[in-house]
Design a protein around this motif. Structure first.
Motif, PDB file in Angstrom:
ATOM      1  N   LYS A   4       0.818  -1.211   0.000  1.00  0.00           N
ATOM      2  CA  LYS A   4       0.000   0.000   0.000  1.00  0.00           C
ATOM      3  C   LYS A   4       0.851   1.259   0.000  1.00  0.00           C
ATOM      4  O   LYS A   4       0.404   2.318  -0.471  1.00  0.00           O
ATOM      5  N   TYR A  18      -5.370   6.783  -6.453  1.00  0.00           N
ATOM      6  CA  TYR A  18      -6.490   5.953  -6.012  1.00  0.00           C
ATOM      7  C   TYR A  18      -7.764   6.319  -6.775  1.00  0.00           C
ATOM      8  O   TYR A  18      -8.092   7.501  -6.929  1.00  0.00           O
ATOM      9  N   PRO A  71     -13.479   8.559  -2.147  1.00  0.00           N
ATOM     10  CA  PRO A  71     -12.022   8.411  -2.030  1.00  0.00           C
ATOM     11  C   PRO A  71     -11.459   8.992  -0.744  1.00  0.00           C
ATOM     12  O   PRO A  71     -10.469   8.475  -0.218  1.00  0.00           O
ATOM     13  N   VAL A 101      -9.361   6.371   1.366  1.00  0.00           N
ATOM     14  CA  VAL A 101      -7.931   6.640   1.524  1.00  0.00           C
ATOM     15  C   VAL A 101      -7.559   6.624   3.005  1.00  0.00           C
ATOM     16  O   VAL A 101      -6.544   6.043   3.419  1.00  0.00           O
ATOM     17  N   ASP A 102      -8.408   7.238   3.808  1.00  0.00           N
ATOM     18  CA  ASP A 102      -8.172   7.267   5.255  1.00  0.00           C
ATOM     19  C   ASP A 102      -8.285   5.868   5.852  1.00  0.00           C
ATOM     20  O   ASP A 102      -7.452   5.441   6.653  1.00  0.00           O
ATOM     21  N   LEU A 160      -3.765   5.068   2.879  1.00  0.00           N
ATOM     22  CA  LEU A 160      -3.054   5.442   1.663  1.00  0.00           C
ATOM     23  C   LEU A 160      -2.642   6.910   1.710  1.00  0.00           C
ATOM     24  O   LEU A 160      -3.262   7.720   2.402  1.00  0.00           O
ATOM     25  N   ARG A 161      -1.617   7.241   0.935  1.00  0.00           N
ATOM     26  CA  ARG A 161      -1.178   8.636   0.802  1.00  0.00           C
ATOM     27  C   ARG A 161      -1.009   8.969  -0.686  1.00  0.00           C
ATOM     28  O   ARG A 161       0.097   9.187  -1.174  1.00  0.00           O
ATOM     29  N   PRO A 162      -2.117   9.028  -1.414  1.00  0.00           N
ATOM     30  CA  PRO A 162      -2.019   9.290  -2.853  1.00  0.00           C
ATOM     31  C   PRO A 162      -1.790  10.763  -3.158  1.00  0.00           C
ATOM     32  O   PRO A 162      -2.143  11.642  -2.370  1.00  0.00           O
ATOM     33  N   VAL A 216      -6.322  11.416  -7.015  1.00  0.00           N
ATOM     34  CA  VAL A 216      -7.526  10.620  -6.778  1.00  0.00           C
ATOM     35  C   VAL A 216      -8.549  10.918  -7.872  1.00  0.00           C
ATOM     36  O   VAL A 216      -8.539  11.991  -8.479  1.00  0.00           O
TER      37      VAL A 216
END
Length: 384
Positions: free
Chosen positions: A44, A50, A61, A65-66, A70-72, A75
């Motif tokens: 991940k 994402y 998203p 994401v939270d 994730l740290r995209p 999005v």
């Protein structure tokens, strides 16, 4: 900007569950994401893009994401129904080509079987006041298309039934398929009528489940020890009521298909395997015509006599059993179409349904409602 060769599908995972009363929708998203990342050989922490749609709970998203940690840096929550996730692959390729991300995660999940939510007309939709008095629902919207196609071209219920028969032949080899029994044309046409002329076995299954895909840059793809599935071309097209110029005999594939073929530099004759969105049997028949696999009006003849069965016919389709037999989570089974196409290109489909020398595949979806308004998305992929 063309996306041809700009991105690769390196991870694909279909959640094995078909009924999940003990899992949340967010959990299924996360489990599918984990499966796709493991399939690709990534974690991940490698994800910087994402993509999800309206099936993602909460604020889409932002919530997911939270939830998944994730740290995209990019999005995308584009949503036009079941074809969304096919379009997401193209959008991911575009983002990668533009330098917005290098590892894109796409997820889908839903629980319409264990937690059904009735589809209601959205009162604020611009079309609601014109259509709701007529009682339009999913089944009769597709029934209208089937009726019109029969009227215009002489298509028969028996021809439609061959689509289900082909799907069932493939589903028998899928241990996770919701329906695994092989059916006959007679069984389909003698099943209860749902919306004339569509019978119960003309309709897709309703399941819980989900899936995920990993799309990467060429540089990342070549660093992974996985088969390379290259994105070749894509197309998108909405189709609605067009100001009253209504024609129920064709879909948006009439426009999205040629766009995808042109970008990929191939023709329908080059396609070895096709994943075709199959909410109903009529959906498949119309899309096959509109994508150019046969002439308009000849779909009934084209799908008959096992022509869609792997190892038997000219166009093997939905070798996992498709939405008609295998899996249709959240009424948005489009992601499974890409997943099975990836399996075929990798040579990882069940041996009984694996297409020989499968080097070019197509995935196509129709989101929304075929008889009212929908969004078509076409994706062409190649094994490298």
């Amino acid at each position: 900007m063309s996306i041809k060769g700009k991105a690769f599908i390196m991870g694909a995972y279909e959640h094995p569950t078909r009924k999940a009363p003990d899992k949340s929708v967010a959990q299924i998203h996360a489990e599918a994401a984990k499966g796709a990342l493991e399939d690709a050989g990534l974690t991940k922490d490698d994800v910087d893009g994402y993509f999800c749609a309206g099936d993602a709970p909460g604020l889409g998203p932002l919530s997911m994401v939270d939830y998944m940690g994730l740290r995209p840096r990019h999005v995308d929550s584009t949503d036009f129904g079941g074809s969304t996730y096919i379009a997401h692959v193209a959008h991911a390729a575009e983002a990668i080509a533009a330098g917005k991300c290098s590892v894109a995660l796409i997820t889908l999940a839903g629980k319409p079987l264990s937690s059904p939510v009735p589809r209601a007309v959205i009162p604020t939709a611009p079309d609601a006041s014109y259509e709701s008095p007529y009682g339009i629902v999913v089944a009769n919207a597709y029934g209208l298309c089937a009726q019109r196609h029969m009227y215009e071209y002489g298509t028969t219920s028996e021809q439609l039934a061959w689509v289900k028969v082909a799907a069932s032949h493939h589903a028998q080899y899928n241990e996770h398929a919701f329906l695994r029994d092989v059916v006959t044309v007679e069984q389909v046409v003698n099943s209860p009528m749902i919306s004339d002329p569509l019978h119960r076995l003309d309709c897709c299954v309703i399941t819980d489940g989900g899936g995920a895909l990993i799309v990467t840059s060429p540089e990342v793809a070549k660093s992974l020890k996985r088969p390379l599935v290259k994105v070749m071309g894509a197309g998108e097209a909405p189709k609605g009521q067009m100001g009253g110029d209504v024609n129920l005999t064709y879909s948006g594939a009439r426009w999205s298909g040629p766009t995808a073929f042109a970008e990929a530099g191939v023709t329908p004759k080059d396609i070895k395997y096709a994943s075709i969105y199959d909410s109903f049997t009529i959906t498949v028949l119309m899309q096959i015509e509109d994508l150019g696999f046969c002439e308009k009006g000849q779909g009934g003849k084209f799908v008959s006599d096992g022509n869609l069965i792997s190892g038997v016919g000219k166009l093997p389709f939905n070798t996992d059993g498709g939405g008609l037999c295998n899996n249709h989570p959240a009424n948005r089974g489009g992601i499974t179409k890409v997943i099975e196409a990836v399996r075929q290109l990798r040579g990882e489909a069940h041996p009984k349904v694996q297409v020989k020398n499968c080097d070019i595949a197509l995935a196509h979806g129709t989101g929304g409602s075929l008889g009212v308004r929908h969004g078509s998305a076409t994706l062409i992929m190649e094994r490298v």
